[in-house]
Motif scaffolding. Structure first.
Motif, PDB file in Angstrom:
ATOM      1  N   ASP A  84       0.864  -1.186   0.000  1.00  0.00           N
ATOM      2  CA  ASP A  84       0.000   0.000   0.000  1.00  0.00           C
ATOM      3  C   ASP A  84       0.896   1.230   0.000  1.00  0.00           C
ATOM      4  N   HIS A 107      -3.335   4.557  -2.089  1.00  0.00           N
ATOM      5  CA  HIS A 107      -4.218   5.246  -1.138  1.00  0.00           C
ATOM      6  C   HIS A 107      -3.961   6.745  -1.148  1.00  0.00           C
ATOM      7  N   SER A 209      -5.083   3.238  14.194  1.00  0.00           N
ATOM      8  CA  SER A 209      -3.796   2.583  14.363  1.00  0.00           C
ATOM      9  C   SER A 209      -3.549   2.291  15.841  1.00  0.00           C
ATOM     10  N   GLY A 246      -5.250  -1.394   8.143  1.00  0.00           N
ATOM     11  CA  GLY A 246      -4.248  -1.892   9.098  1.00  0.00           C
ATOM     12  C   GLY A 246      -4.648  -1.524  10.506  1.00  0.00           C
ATOM     13  N   ILE A 248      -3.303  -2.848  13.564  1.00  0.00           N
ATOM     14  CA  ILE A 248      -3.154  -3.810  14.663  1.00  0.00           C
ATOM     15  C   ILE A 248      -2.043  -3.344  15.617  1.00  0.00           C
ATOM     16  N   ARG A 292       2.593  -1.039  11.055  1.00  0.00           N
ATOM     17  CA  ARG A 292       3.266  -1.110  12.351  1.00  0.00           C
ATOM     18  C   ARG A 292       3.542  -2.548  12.816  1.00  0.00           C
TER      19      ARG A 292
HETATM   20  N1  PLP Z   1      -3.828   1.383   5.750  1.00  0.00           N
HETATM   21  C1  PLP Z   1      -4.154   2.687   5.764  1.00  0.00           C
HETATM   22  C2  PLP Z   1      -5.133   3.192   4.774  1.00  0.00           C
HETATM   23  C3  PLP Z   1      -3.573   3.557   6.686  1.00  0.00           C
HETATM   24  O1  PLP Z   1      -3.911   4.857   6.696  1.00  0.00           O
HETATM   25  C4  PLP Z   1      -2.637   3.029   7.619  1.00  0.00           C
HETATM   26  C5  PLP Z   1      -2.011   3.904   8.625  1.00  0.00           C
HETATM   27  O2  PLP Z   1      -2.215   5.061   8.738  1.00  0.00           O
HETATM   28  C6  PLP Z   1      -2.320   1.670   7.557  1.00  0.00           C
HETATM   29  C7  PLP Z   1      -2.931   0.869   6.614  1.00  0.00           C
HETATM   30  C8  PLP Z   1      -1.306   1.053   8.471  1.00  0.00           C
HETATM   31  O3  PLP Z   1      -1.650   1.160   9.798  1.00  0.00           O
HETATM   32  P1  PLP Z   1      -0.728   0.451  10.893  1.00  0.00           P
HETATM   33  O4  PLP Z   1       0.657   0.874  10.645  1.00  0.00           O
HETATM   34  O5  PLP Z   1      -1.252   0.945  12.185  1.00  0.00           O
HETATM   35  O6  PLP Z   1      -0.915  -1.033  10.716  1.00  0.00           O
END
Ligand code: PLP
Length: 431
Positions: A84, A107, A209, A246, A248, A292
């Motif tokens: 992503d 995104h 997050s 995401g 977790i 993360r």
């Molecule tokens: N996907 C999207 C659209 C996000 O905006 C984010 C984080 O901002 C994530 C995935 C990844 O989140 P994390 O790092 O908390 O797993």
């Protein structure tokens, strides 16, 4: 301090990936990011295994914003994950790493015209369309190129996850996505009739997050699968892919009680299976976008300790040679971390309460407040753990401090994957 991944203590010294952190600090100097490659690979494999990637054509798309040097793109690609990206820079990094463009999810809540054009030209697999502005521009580029582009719609599902307000995104008052409650989502779906170059194959939501509970995700499954059914029944649109984003949560300090990847994935899959049965719909392909939880615990930062300032009956400040420039999270949202002195891991001496301060000209540049540490002296090497996500990727050159290098360690070997910025690098853009 909790030991993560391949960390172990030998002769009072901390090793990661079989390499002495003291040796790393000597060879590459400090401050330095160190990544445990084996832990990243294991995390990728756990996600693939427990999210049933092989069995149900599910996908794990690594959220590159967490940490995206080219070397990381290569690992992700080798492990068969999707990626992503949210910007020209992330897309270009993936492109230059020969990451398969069809495995990219693009995104962003305000993709620029240049970004949309580059995404279409590079042939990214999916645009996660966030708003009407993007929808219009994307259709017109695809029309010009006579190309059909797969898209997801980003949904604002109205779920309020219990996390810091800067990292929650699922609630209605959010800059991201098409809201369900005000009809925006369905207006976007209706528009598609006049947008023949865009094919809606999936829906996406990301609720925030550093989330520890499964319940908000189960709620998300309810919302998203109800949408799949409505789109089928009322719009005759078959949604083949559902992306839960995401978020977790991971361990930073003792107060964090994360679930394992296995527990988390199994619970989400279980909920999806039950919901499909209840609604009598086919199971779509499911997507998770961990950032993360793939890299945070695999990364650590080594610093050298400089000034130690003891203010009697008030506080002892232990200052290090980095700070908010390499880790903005404590200043940005009061994130907590653990630390230790890497060459005194087993010292029996009494512990002291200290505050670990960065070197930037901001009183708020504090990495850890009131932590207990054993017997510390100027010149010692300090490690802060779990700095792998949103550390390097959020690093800045405030105070004209060069960015730290990044070293990967694995099976007794170390590999420099990003150089330290030089002083001339800092002036590179100046005319
Ligand atoms: N996907 C999207 C659209 C996000 O905006 C984010 C984080 O901002 C994530 C995935 C990844 O989140 P994390 O790092 O908390 O797993």
């Amino acid at each position: 301090m909790k030991l993560h991944g391949t960390m172990e203590v030998k002769d009072n010294t901390l090793y990661i990936g079989g390499v002495s952190t003291m040796d790393l600090a000597k060879r590459y100097k400090t401050p330095l990011y160190v990544f445990d490659e084996e832990l990243i690979i294991n995390n990728c494999r756990e996600y693939k295994k427990y999210f049933k990637v092989e069995e149900n054509n599910n996908k794990i798309a690594y959220a590159g914003k967490a940490f995206l040097p080219k070397y990381m793109c290569n690992i992700i690609n080798k492990e068969g994950l999707y990626l992503d990206v949210v910007s020209l820079g992330e897309l270009y990094t993936a492109y230059k790493s020969n990451f398969p463009m069809e495995k990219i999810l693009f995104h962003g809540n305000n993709k620029t015209i240049e970004e949309i054009k580059m995404g279409v030209d590079f042939g990214v697999g999916v645009f996660v369309v966030d708003n009407f502005y993007e929808l219009d521009i994307l259709e017109s580029f695809c029309r010009d190129k006579n190309k059909i582009q797969n898209i997801y719609f980003r949904v604002t599902p109205g779920i309020d996850a219990h996390t810091h307000k800067y990292i929650k995104t699922g609630q209605i008052d959010s800059k991201f996505g098409f809201a369900l409650t005000n009809g925006d989502f369905y207006n976007a779906v209706n528009k598609l009739k006049d947008y023949p170059h865009l094919k809606l194959v999936g829906i996406h939501a990301h609720i925030g997050s550093q989330i520890f509970e499964v319940e908000p995700y189960e709620e998300e499954v309810d919302v998203m699968f109800n949408l799949v059914k409505t789109l089928k029944d009322e719009y005759d649109i078959e949604i083949k892919e559902v992306d839960f984003g995401g978020g977790i949560g991971v361990y930073y300090t003792e107060s964090d009680k994360p679930k394992t990847i296995k527990e988390f994935c199994e619970k989400i899959i279980d909920k999806c299976e039950k919901k499909c049965k209840e609604l009598k719909i086919n199971m779509p392909s499911l997507i998770l976008e961990p950032g993360r939880s793939l890299v945070a615990n695999a990364g650590s930062t080594l610093y050298s300790i400089g000034s130690i300032k003891d203010i009697k009956d008030v506080r002892t400040y232990v200052s290090v040679d980095g700070g908010m420039t390499d880790n903005i999270r404590p200043s940005l949202y009061q994130a907590g971390y653990e630390c230790a002195v890497v060459n005194k891991m087993n010292n029996p001496k009494t512990s002291h309460k200290v505050t670990i301060a960065g070197k930037c000209c901001e009183s708020g540049d504090i990495l850890i407040s009131n932590t207990s540490i054993l017997d510390i002296e100027s010149g010692d090497v300090l490690i802060t753990t779990s700095t792998g996500a949103y550390g390097y990727s959020m690093a800045s050159n405030y105070n004209k401090i060069p960015k730290n290098p990044v070293v990967f360690v694995n099976k007794g070997e170390d590999k420099l994957v990003c150089k330290r910025q030089s002083l001339d690098d800092l002036l590179y853009l100046e005319l």
